[in-house]
Write an enzyme that holds these catalytic residues in place. Structure first.
Site, PDB file in Angstrom:
ATOM      1  N   ARG A  61       0.889  -1.126  -0.315  1.00 33.98           N
ATOM      2  CA  ARG A  61      -0.266   0.003  -0.047  1.00 33.98           C
ATOM      3  C   ARG A  61       0.987   1.127  -0.117  1.00 33.98           C
ATOM      4  NH1 ARG A  61      -3.275  -3.299   3.544  1.00 33.98           N
ATOM      5  NH2 ARG A  61      -5.531  -3.689   2.658  1.00 33.98           N
TER       6      ARG A  61
ATOM      7  N   CYS B 233      -1.087   6.309   8.601  1.00 39.89           N
ATOM      8  CA  CYS B 233      -1.683   5.020   8.290  1.00 39.89           C
ATOM      9  C   CYS B 233      -2.554   5.186   7.240  1.00 39.89           C
ATOM     10  CB  CYS B 233      -1.813   4.122   9.328  1.00 39.89           C
ATOM     11  SG  CYS B 233      -3.303   4.737  10.281  1.00 39.89           S
TER      12      CYS B 233
END
Length: 278
Positions: free
Chosen positions: A176, A232
């Site tokens: 990611r 995050c």
């Protein structure tokens, strides 16, 4: 009370009159798990259910935003938590959700708040007592708190892209972070370092010691003597990094609440792709 307590410590102090134990488990939506159902099936005896998934400010433009001071006071009151209470948080989650709860409590000035090292899994592995069903508590009046932690907005992060005054450390996995195909991500905030949050734990799920934690941050180029912002996907596992930094002696790091859900969804924000260090 230390910010990280052992199962032995909790077993000795669980019945202290001023101690409240909270199940802060939360799972990812695609996990197939139900935190409330799991709590009702088995929780540390006497523990109350925080319901972390609902502990957000739904009126905020920021996705999954921290609860407001009013929401915090209302939730504490409903759980029978007084300003003077000591609180121990635990989870049984792959995303180590107790760290998010810890940040919320710390943000609103609760000084005596700890995480149970190893969580419910360690407690159960040691054969310690659990209960089924809910736990009753008497509601209390909780005063409106004043926020104290540094929480960054998208505008703050855009400004930081220009100044690079603060280091940004991203807790997501490498795919990611890099913006790999099929990762669901276009990459990361320009200049960010990547420290996948599971690296802060030993194989048995307990936290690494302070020297090892400092080494993990240093390995990805994060200098804990300089300003740091943790990010995050939604602001959840960034709090794992923040708690780890605290164990390593750094308590002034900031949270980018909303994180990639906030940044990545805006076509106007700059994105960087590729692995850490490229």
């Amino acid at each position: 009370m230390d910010r990280l307590v052992s199962t032995d410590w909790l077993a000795q102090h669980r019945k202290d009159a001023d101690l409240v134990v909270l199940d802060a488990t939360m799972h990812l939506p695609d996990s197939g798990r139900d935190a409330r159902a799991e709590y009702l099936a088995a929780h540390i005896r006497g523990a109350r259910f925080l319901d972390l998934a609902s502990f957000i400010d739904e009126g905020s433009e920021v996705p999954k935003a921290l609860p407001t001071a009013e929401q915090f006071a209302a939730r504490m009151g409903s759980l029978g938590i007084a300003r003077s209470s000591r609180v121990v948080l635990y989870d049984d989650s792959a995303i180590k959700s107790a760290a998010r709860a810890w940040f919320i409590f710390d943000h609103y000035g609760m000084d005596q708040v700890a995480i149970l090292d190893g969580g419910l899994a360690k407690w159960q592995a040691e054969g310690r007592e659990t209960s089924e069903g809910g736990e009753a508590c008497d509601p209390v009046d909780f005063p409106l708190p004043t926020p104290r932690r540094s929480v960054r907005s998208k505008a703050d992060m855009l400004a930081n892209c220009a100044t690079r005054e603060a280091q940004v450390v991203d807790a997501r996995d490498a795919a990611r972070f890099a913006g790999a195909p099929d990762s669901g991500s276009d990459g990361h905030i320009p200049g960010a370092a990547n420290l996948h949050f599971p690296r802060l734990f030993r194989e048995d799920g307990t936290w690494k010691g302070a020297p090892a934690l400092r080494a993990e941050f240093a390995e990805v180029g994060v200098d804990l003597d300089r300003p740091v912002v943790a990010s995050c996907n939604s602001g959840m596992t960034a709090c794992v990094l923040l708690f780890g930094m605290g164990l390593a002696g750094k308590d002034d790091a900031a949270l980018y609440d909303g994180s990639w859900m906030d940044w990545g969804s805006d076509p106007a924000t700059p994105k960087e792709s590729g692995a850490h260090g490229e």
